[in-house]
Design an enzyme around this catalytic site. Structure first.
Site, PDB file in Angstrom:
ATOM      1  N   TYR A 156       5.964   8.100   1.274  1.00 49.85           N
ATOM      2  CA  TYR A 156       6.348   9.506   1.440  1.00 49.85           C
ATOM      3  C   TYR A 156       6.922   9.787   2.823  1.00 49.85           C
ATOM      4  O   TYR A 156       7.277  10.917   3.119  1.00 49.85           O
ATOM      5  CB  TYR A 156       5.122  10.396   1.243  1.00 49.85           C
TER       6      TYR A 156
ATOM      7  N   LYS B 167      -3.914  -1.038  -3.079  1.00 48.49           N
ATOM      8  CA  LYS B 167      -3.491  -2.215  -3.852  1.00 48.49           C
ATOM      9  C   LYS B 167      -3.406  -3.379  -2.868  1.00 48.49           C
ATOM     10  O   LYS B 167      -2.351  -3.994  -2.663  1.00 48.49           O
ATOM     11  CB  LYS B 167      -2.137  -1.892  -4.511  1.00 48.49           C
TER      12      LYS B 167
ATOM     13  N   ASP C 296      -1.320  11.008  -4.573  1.00 46.90           N
ATOM     14  CA  ASP C 296      -0.522  11.958  -5.347  1.00 46.90           C
ATOM     15  C   ASP C 296      -0.713  11.713  -6.841  1.00 46.90           C
ATOM     16  O   ASP C 296      -0.978  12.632  -7.621  1.00 46.90           O
ATOM     17  CB  ASP C 296       0.956  11.774  -4.962  1.00 46.90           C
TER      18      ASP C 296
END
Ligand code: NAD
Length: 359
Positions: free
Chosen positions: A124, A191, A249
């Site tokens: 982002y 991750k 998000d």
């Protein structure tokens, strides 16, 4: 005491839900001097930008804002004004409590999760290179040289920066929230098995912060894909979830789904001594001007705002009034009716009226 608060009505359904929230807050009796500030696609003609300095200055001065959703065109056009506000004001923590309300039809009951999403870094960050541009070509060749990896020449590139300092401060925020709100566990999610130098770094930073809370707040880690499955299968195992920006998000919408939809999911963006409160949902353009959508997400964002202001009693009162109206199931918007075409569904303003009457 009078609180001076910036109110950004937003666009699409923004003005309708913002007005509903403002009326509910005023009806609690808390004295607020609202300072209206503009932002969004509709004002570009007037100011030459969707985010005028005067709006940012208003938030900087008042240190607190209630904000309606703002549209971001997909693929082209200007970058997200929502993201720009968070970055400009360094609102690094996005707080999204997701709690079941009795009377909302959902596959799940008794959900009580809190999402703490990092708000300034990750994919982002807005560091993007468009396919075919000269700078993208030179970046690709530089990466190929340095990373000894081949990248297709017709690629676009988005950069994912994740820092130790940014990760530590968001994890610290999550633990502090847990301590202050009587929570038991923080789960860090990423991750890390694939993106070792960004997501792996997030876990490493989180482990260091977690040591400070050992014995007080439990700490655990999950991979984002597994977390999605776990939340769908056994959400009751989780408490405070702390994630980098993009995963946060995505998981926010998943958690909103667990409690019955975006119409009742509130949020807050917090920095050092500065805060912007807004619903998780967007501007739902197809419903603009219809006085139809659910104002609760925005009203519950205002509840978070009242709590932040120290107006605990008013926050509790408004939260209870929302719960009462939803549980009664009469004066609720279409999305909370068993049949979405129910002609007895309340409008946005009627639902706000019912909440005000229940105060
Ligand atoms: P959205 O949240 O606006 O709407 C998706 C769907 O959710 C709607 O069509 C509607 O069915 C439902 N919904 C949303 N809010 C609701 C409400 N209050 N009551 C009842 N139903 C509701 O998501 P989108 O369509 O992906 O995005 C529309 C625009 O909003 C985009 O431009 C997006 O960038 C922007 N957006 C802004 C914010 C923000 O201001 N913080 C957040 C998300 C999306």
């Amino acid at each position: 005491m009078v609180h001076k608060i910036t109110l950004i009505p937003g666009d699409g359904i923004g003005p309708e839900v913002s007005n509903a929230a403002r009326r509910c807050v005023d009806a609690t009796g808390v004295k607020i001097d609202w300072e209206i500030a503009e932002a969004g696609a509709d004002i570009i003609k007037k100011y030459g930008t969707p985010l005028p300095d005067s709006t940012l200055d208003s938030i900087r001065k008042n240190k607190i804002a209630l904000k309606g959703p703002l549209t971001t065109p997909i693929g082209t056009g200007f970058r997200s004004v929502n993201v720009a506000i968070r970055k400009e004001l360094d609102l690094y923590a996005c707080l999204r409590p997701t709690r079941s309300y009795k009377g909302v039809r959902s596959r799940y009951e008794n959900i009580d999760l809190v999402i703490v999403r990092e708000n300034t870094e990750d994919l982002y960050a807005g560091i993007e290179f468009e396919e075919g541009k000269p700078e993208t070509k030179s970046l690709i060749s530089e990466i190929e040289k340095l990373g000894k990896k081949k990248i297709k020449s017709d690629s676009g590139i988005s950069i994912k920066p994740i820092s130790i300092s940014g990760s530590k401060r968001i994890v610290k925020f999550a633990f502090e929230y847990a301590v202050k709100h009587g929570r038991k566990k923080v789960t860090a999610i990423s991750k890390a098995n694939i993106m070792k130098f960004t997501d792996g770094l997030f876990f490493k930073a989180a482990q260091e912060v977690a040591k400070e809370y050992a014995g007080k707040i439990e700490y655990e880690e999950r991979l984002i894909d597994n977390m999605c499955m776990q939340l769908v299968q056994k959400p009751e195992l989780y408490d405070v979830l702390c994630l980098p920006n993009l995963y946060g998000d995505i998981l926010s919408d998943l958690c909103a789904g667990l409690i019955g939809g975006l119409g009742i999911a509130p949020g807050a963006n917090l920095g050092e001594g500065i805060a912007v409160f807004e619903a998780i949902h967007g501007s739902a353009p197809k419903y603009t001007g219809q006085n139809k959508v659910n104002p609760v997400a925005m009203i519950l964002s205002a509840v978070l705002m009242l709590d932040y202001l120290g107006e605990k009693e008013a926050a509790k009162k408004l939260d209870n009034a929302v719960a009462k109206v939803i549980a009664a199931g009469k004066s609720v918007t279409y999305d909370l009716k068993p049949n979405r075409d129910d002609p007895t569904a309340a409008s946005t303003s009627q639902m706000a009226d019912a909440i005000i009457s229940a105060l």
